[in-house]
Enzyme design. Sequence first.
Site, mmCIF file in Angstrom:
data_model
loop_
_atom_site.group_PDB
_atom_site.id
_atom_site.type_symbol
_atom_site.label_atom_id
_atom_site.label_comp_id
_atom_site.label_asym_id
_atom_site.label_seq_id
_atom_site.Cartn_x
_atom_site.Cartn_y
_atom_site.Cartn_z
ATOM 1 N N HIS A 103 50.053 73.976 58.530
ATOM 2 C CA HIS A 103 50.237 73.688 57.104
ATOM 3 C C HIS A 103 51.632 74.043 56.595
ATOM 4 O O HIS A 103 51.834 74.180 55.401
ATOM 5 C CB HIS A 103 49.234 74.496 56.265
ATOM 6 C CG HIS A 103 47.865 73.896 56.212
ATOM 7 N ND1 HIS A 103 47.135 73.606 57.335
ATOM 8 C CD2 HIS A 103 47.089 73.534 55.169
ATOM 9 C CE1 HIS A 103 45.961 73.107 56.971
ATOM 10 N NE2 HIS A 103 45.913 73.053 55.672
ATOM 11 N N GLU B 238 42.818 60.582 54.363
ATOM 12 C CA GLU B 238 44.211 60.243 54.046
ATOM 13 C C GLU B 238 44.574 58.829 54.482
ATOM 14 O O GLU B 238 45.336 58.136 53.787
ATOM 15 C CB GLU B 238 45.166 61.259 54.687
ATOM 16 C CG GLU B 238 45.199 62.617 53.992
ATOM 17 C CD GLU B 238 44.011 63.508 54.345
ATOM 18 O OE1 GLU B 238 43.229 63.141 55.259
ATOM 19 O OE2 GLU B 238 43.857 64.562 53.723
#
Lengths: 323, 356
Positions: free
Chosen positions: A128, A60
């Site tokens: 998450h 990322e």
Amino acid sequence: MSEKSYRDAVRDALREELIRDERVLILGEEVGVWGGTYAVTRSLYDEFGGKRIIDTPIAEAAIIGAAVGAAMGGLRPVAELMTINFSLEAMDQIVNNAAKIHFMFGGQMKVPLVIRTPAGWGQLAATHSQSFEAWFAHLPGLIVAMPGTPYDAKGMLKTAIRSDNPVMFIEHARLYGVKGDVPDGEYTVPLGVPDIKRAGGDITIVTYSRMLHVALAAAEELSRDGIECEIVDLRTLRPLNMSKVYDSVVKTHRALVLEEDWTTCGMGAEIAARIGRDRFDFLDAPVERLGQIEVPVPYARNLEALMFPDEKLVVQRVREMLS
Amino acid sequence: MDSMISVIRPDGTADPEQDPGLPEEDLLLLYRKMALLRAFDEKAIALQRAGRIGFFVPSAGQEACSVGAGHALRDGDWIFPSYRDHGMALMRGCPLETLLGQIYGNAADPTRGRQMPSHWCDRSIRLVSVSSPVATQLPQAVGAAYAAKLRGEKVASIASFGDGGTSTGEFHAAMNFAGVFETPTVFFCENNQYAISVPVSRQTAASSLAVKAQAYGFRGIRVDGNDVLAVRKVVGDALARARDGKGPTLIEALTYRIGPHSTSDDPTIYRSAEEVAAWREKDPIRRFAAFLSGRGLMDDASIDAAAAEAKEAVRKAVEVVEAAPPVPFESLFEDVYAELPWHLAEARDALLAGKE
């Protein structure tokens, strides 16, 4: 007008901007052949090819860093982070680079970058299920959009892509299937302008993203008992435009901020402080906040069900505030 | 570093140069655990399809990796696995009920319903749960190994991850730290060819993943990841070197994920049926069965019996775990901090009052 899902509205915005401006490209994990973890970019790879819809290695920091570089280099990248939770891996690139380059370089370099990423939950557990919008809204130099309807998602994403500023465009996993009317022709929705999603005179509910729909459902229920909520959808969290919130509070004298995030140091804290400072004399009660319980989100379904405010809790809190 | 170590030859016999020479009972144990792992996977996928569990990360096709590596571990070694390595836990003696309980997230789960399925943690075998974002466990594995070194413990740590994990910043940083501090760490990369839908060719332009070790100043080895004896040998040697103070090793095990990335994935979109069929031919369990048959340790009847026994063990464990109650709601507020702080006690009481 056509009825479209939030997912399709976002995809239409991407597709139209890819066609309109050849500098636009999409990069991220699984965005190409697979079509995105939440199927937002599905079919775009077939239409635009691997040079503009780019499956990246898993990194990322490099996705956002490369997008920042490409933005400075004359393109208009739309980077997808598979979930907002993975933004943590790219934080320095977002906070210290994307958001500040224009300022630090004396305005010489622009970063016309959009970072698309979904918040959301649904048995995704502690790592998450986070929101983080308040983290990003904290940052000067960044625009933070968090649309709650297909109409707003499409119109605001088009504006974001055309903006010369970095935009954190936060979608929501549980909104992708939600449908709404979307114009068939070209339109845009400005960033930084809230929208009244329901008019009412008894109490103001300030909210955004998925919680908008919880607020609308609660308002419907309360209306049966003659309680009329005015719902202000912030749509953009930075810059935070309070004018519609203030107009509403002057009318209703009460405000509840409804957010999905933890409330400590959250959007509600900021909004309550501003209302308290600027419209104190119009308030008949303290500004209230509703958000998730302040523990990490568990996996177990029975515990997760306790975590987030639902329609019932909003109804209950509004009744308490009016009693 | 691009050549690959194998033990079991195409004819089913072992290469005497590489054979780790395990005793017969260990060979049979390896087989039983691989069969158990396969049965566990098949059941878990069926349970997910039936809506009885929410999610699962299968390991079918990669049993030789996790079971072979797990067998090479000793008491005291630290395990930082990827989410596809429950075979290491099984091999280290973690009960089936513990693994299944975690998937259900009910009172049978020692981690109390806190994490997504396939995030196992068991302190008794020093098994540290993966945190989901890939490769975040790698620097931790280096740190645990460094701590052991500083404390004078003769133990090693193993960190497992996929090909996709090698693209992350954490992979680079962890490998570099391990090299600089010469930590007793084994980096065990299971190159199963895909990171969800993205092929390994999109993760690296290097000729192999093993070759990357060179840049960090330590050994990189490629092993046949569908050959349990080869994995056992290479991981065993690397762990022994680590425990002896000879530093870290990167192992690239070449293997293939036969099934989907997770129960949320549909691999037919990005892989051809021919490719999958070719890898099915190299099935690690069948391959090991051929070896054991050649050695006269198993025959068709005992192979079938092992599969049936594994299936029955899983069925029984499911029965036990499904009978467990949900996690109690008060537990939501526990373990956020080492002790329950006043503000969470208040939040718990407020929620309790609201429920009544």
